[in-house]
Design an enzyme around this catalytic site. Sequence first.
Site, PDB file in Angstrom:
ATOM      1  N   HIS A  17       0.848  -1.206   0.000  1.00 17.38           N
ATOM      2  CA  HIS A  17       0.000   0.000   0.000  1.00 17.38           C
ATOM      3  C   HIS A  17       0.886   1.260   0.000  1.00 17.38           C
ATOM      4  CE1 HIS A  17      -3.023  -2.694   2.288  1.00 17.38           C
ATOM      5  NE2 HIS A  17      -3.551  -2.481   1.104  1.00 17.38           N
ATOM      6  N   LYS A  41     -19.638  -5.880   8.528  1.00 16.06           N
ATOM      7  CA  LYS A  41     -18.502  -6.811   8.517  1.00 16.06           C
ATOM      8  C   LYS A  41     -17.593  -6.488   9.690  1.00 16.06           C
ATOM      9  CE  LYS A  41     -17.523  -7.787   3.661  1.00 16.06           C
ATOM     10  NZ  LYS A  41     -16.427  -7.497   2.717  1.00 16.06           N
ATOM     11  N   ARG A  93      -2.533  -6.603  -8.281  1.00 16.94           N
ATOM     12  CA  ARG A  93      -1.362  -7.459  -8.080  1.00 16.94           C
ATOM     13  C   ARG A  93      -1.441  -8.644  -9.029  1.00 16.94           C
ATOM     14  NH1 ARG A  93      -2.815  -8.223  -1.995  1.00 16.94           N
ATOM     15  NH2 ARG A  93      -4.715  -8.485  -3.183  1.00 16.94           N
ATOM     16  N   SER A 131      -2.758  -7.732   3.127  1.00 14.01           N
ATOM     17  CA  SER A 131      -2.979  -7.537   4.567  1.00 14.01           C
ATOM     18  C   SER A 131      -3.346  -8.866   5.218  1.00 14.01           C
ATOM     19  CB  SER A 131      -4.106  -6.526   4.792  1.00 14.01           C
ATOM     20  OG  SER A 131      -3.751  -5.271   4.284  1.00 14.01           O
TER      21      SER A 131
END
Length: 162
Positions: A17, A41, A93, A131
Amino acid sequence: MTVALYPGSFDPVTKGHEDLIRRGASLFDSLIIAVAHNPAKPNSLFTPEVRMIMLNESIVKMGLQNVTVTSFTGLTVHFAKSVGADCLIRGLRVISDFEYECSMYQANAKINPHLDTFFMMPSLEFQFLSSRLVRELASHHEPVGTYVSPHVAKALKDIYHT
Ligand code: PNS
């Protein structure tokens, strides 16, 4: 003045990031990083507030003057309009990112065709970094200093006592 919005979970911010933030900040006049907060969430590791604190620390360490951090709920495309963003930044990615990013782009474009998305590839060393990977390694007491900045590694250490 071109304003870019970089939305994401950032749970937590990784060196991947940070790579995009650094490069995005040099491409646009102003870069807004927006931590997505989805109350439906609740299973994120860090609260949106802590994620913002970590992002701010990263920005200070990188010496970036034109980057701000905020959080939002609801749709990214609505939030982008409310802050006057000209475009979104998203990292792309490996191939597995493509499908999700493609559908999100199409859904956003349907709502606001004027909001473009810039897809940026992280540097090679961060291509497989996420992450989630960092959280998993830290939860098993593996060092994560290769993947996150020291302040983030410390926050993970505080949680998992690694
Ligand atoms: O870092 P992430 O988890 O890949 O970020 C994904 C995020 C938060 C940018 C995306 O899920 C999002 O935009 N969430 C807000 C709700 C929304 O706009 N969803 C897309 C509608 S198609």
